[in-house]
Scaffold this motif. Structure first.
Motif, mmCIF file in Angstrom:
data_model
loop_
_atom_site.group_PDB
_atom_site.id
_atom_site.type_symbol
_atom_site.label_atom_id
_atom_site.label_comp_id
_atom_site.label_asym_id
_atom_site.label_seq_id
_atom_site.Cartn_x
_atom_site.Cartn_y
_atom_site.Cartn_z
ATOM 1 N N PHE A 53 13.178 -2.095 2.094
ATOM 2 C CA PHE A 53 13.755 -2.111 0.753
ATOM 3 C C PHE A 53 13.953 -3.507 0.180
ATOM 4 N N GLY A 54 13.931 -4.516 1.021
ATOM 5 C CA GLY A 54 14.186 -5.873 0.540
ATOM 6 C C GLY A 54 15.643 -6.040 0.143
ATOM 7 N N ASN A 55 15.891 -6.929 -0.821
ATOM 8 C CA ASN A 55 17.266 -7.197 -1.257
ATOM 9 C C ASN A 55 17.889 -6.022 -1.984
ATOM 10 N N LYS A 56 17.078 -5.104 -2.491
ATOM 11 C CA LYS A 56 17.597 -3.948 -3.225
ATOM 12 C C LYS A 56 18.351 -2.986 -2.319
ATOM 13 N N GLY A 57 18.173 -3.090 -1.013
ATOM 14 C CA GLY A 57 18.839 -2.204 -0.072
ATOM 15 C C GLY A 57 20.246 -2.628 0.306
ATOM 16 N N PHE A 58 20.689 -3.784 -0.216
ATOM 17 C CA PHE A 58 21.981 -4.332 0.166
ATOM 18 C C PHE A 58 22.874 -4.554 -1.053
ATOM 19 N N THR A 59 24.175 -4.507 -0.825
ATOM 20 C CA THR A 59 25.133 -4.805 -1.884
ATOM 21 C C THR A 59 25.298 -6.318 -1.989
ATOM 22 N N LYS A 60 26.069 -6.756 -2.966
ATOM 23 C CA LYS A 60 26.331 -8.196 -3.117
ATOM 24 C C LYS A 60 27.110 -8.738 -1.925
ATOM 25 N N GLY A 74 26.586 -7.862 1.074
ATOM 26 C CA GLY A 74 25.688 -7.949 2.213
ATOM 27 C C GLY A 74 25.640 -6.708 3.081
ATOM 28 N N THR A 75 26.339 -5.652 2.683
ATOM 29 C CA THR A 75 26.293 -4.416 3.458
ATOM 30 C C THR A 75 25.163 -3.524 2.941
ATOM 31 N N ILE A 76 24.734 -2.590 3.764
ATOM 32 C CA ILE A 76 23.664 -1.672 3.371
ATOM 33 C C ILE A 76 24.231 -0.664 2.383
ATOM 34 N N LYS A 77 23.499 -0.414 1.303
ATOM 35 C CA LYS A 77 23.964 0.518 0.278
ATOM 36 C C LYS A 77 24.020 1.936 0.841
ATOM 37 N N ILE A 78 25.015 2.680 0.380
ATOM 38 C CA ILE A 78 25.223 4.058 0.826
ATOM 39 C C ILE A 78 24.032 4.925 0.444
ATOM 40 N N GLU A 79 23.476 4.707 -0.764
ATOM 41 C CA GLU A 79 22.317 5.496 -1.202
ATOM 42 C C GLU A 79 21.144 5.310 -0.241
ATOM 43 N N VAL A 80 20.964 4.081 0.235
ATOM 44 C CA VAL A 80 19.875 3.782 1.171
ATOM 45 C C VAL A 80 20.117 4.493 2.493
ATOM 46 N N LEU A 81 21.355 4.455 2.980
ATOM 47 C CA LEU A 81 21.671 5.122 4.247
ATOM 48 C C LEU A 81 21.440 6.628 4.151
ATOM 49 N N LYS A 82 21.856 7.219 3.023
ATOM 50 C CA LYS A 82 21.659 8.654 2.844
ATOM 51 C C LYS A 82 20.182 9.001 2.776
ATOM 52 N N ARG A 83 19.399 8.143 2.119
ATOM 53 C CA ARG A 83 17.957 8.376 2.024
ATOM 54 C C ARG A 83 17.300 8.272 3.399
ATOM 55 N N LEU A 84 17.699 7.272 4.179
ATOM 56 C CA LEU A 84 17.134 7.104 5.519
ATOM 57 C C LEU A 84 17.537 8.253 6.438
ATOM 58 N N LYS A 85 18.724 8.786 6.221
ATOM 59 C CA LYS A 85 19.195 9.911 7.034
ATOM 60 C C LYS A 85 18.287 11.128 6.867
ATOM 61 N N GLN A 86 17.682 11.282 5.689
ATOM 62 C CA GLN A 86 16.801 12.412 5.434
ATOM 63 C C GLN A 86 15.327 12.086 5.671
ATOM 64 N N ASP A 87 14.906 10.861 5.322
ATOM 65 C CA ASP A 87 13.480 10.541 5.316
ATOM 66 C C ASP A 87 12.986 9.742 6.514
#
Length: 56
Positions: free
Chosen positions: A14-21, A23-36
């Motif tokens: 995801f690059g920098n778009k996968g992280f918040t300001k 520096g933590t991983i975005k919740i939307e990304v974690l939920k997407r990875l949990k399914q995909d």
């Protein structure tokens, strides 16, 4: 689990778009990875989401 494995995967996919300001991983990304994601990534993402709940 290797330390930093999920963070490195998110950075690669995801690059920098996968992280918040902060520096933590975005919740939307974690939920997407949990399914995909692959089984190992799915397990790591699930653990990260659950660990977030434990901290509250």
């Amino acid at each position: 689990m290797r330390k930093g494995a999920l963070r490195n995967y998110v950075k690669k996919r995801f690059g920098n778009k996968g992280f918040t300001k902060a520096g933590t991983i975005k919740i939307e990304v974690l939920k997407r990875l949990k399914q995909d994601g692959s089984p190992a990534i799915r397990k790591r993402a699930t653990f990260a989401l659950n660990a977030r709940k434990w901290g509250k």
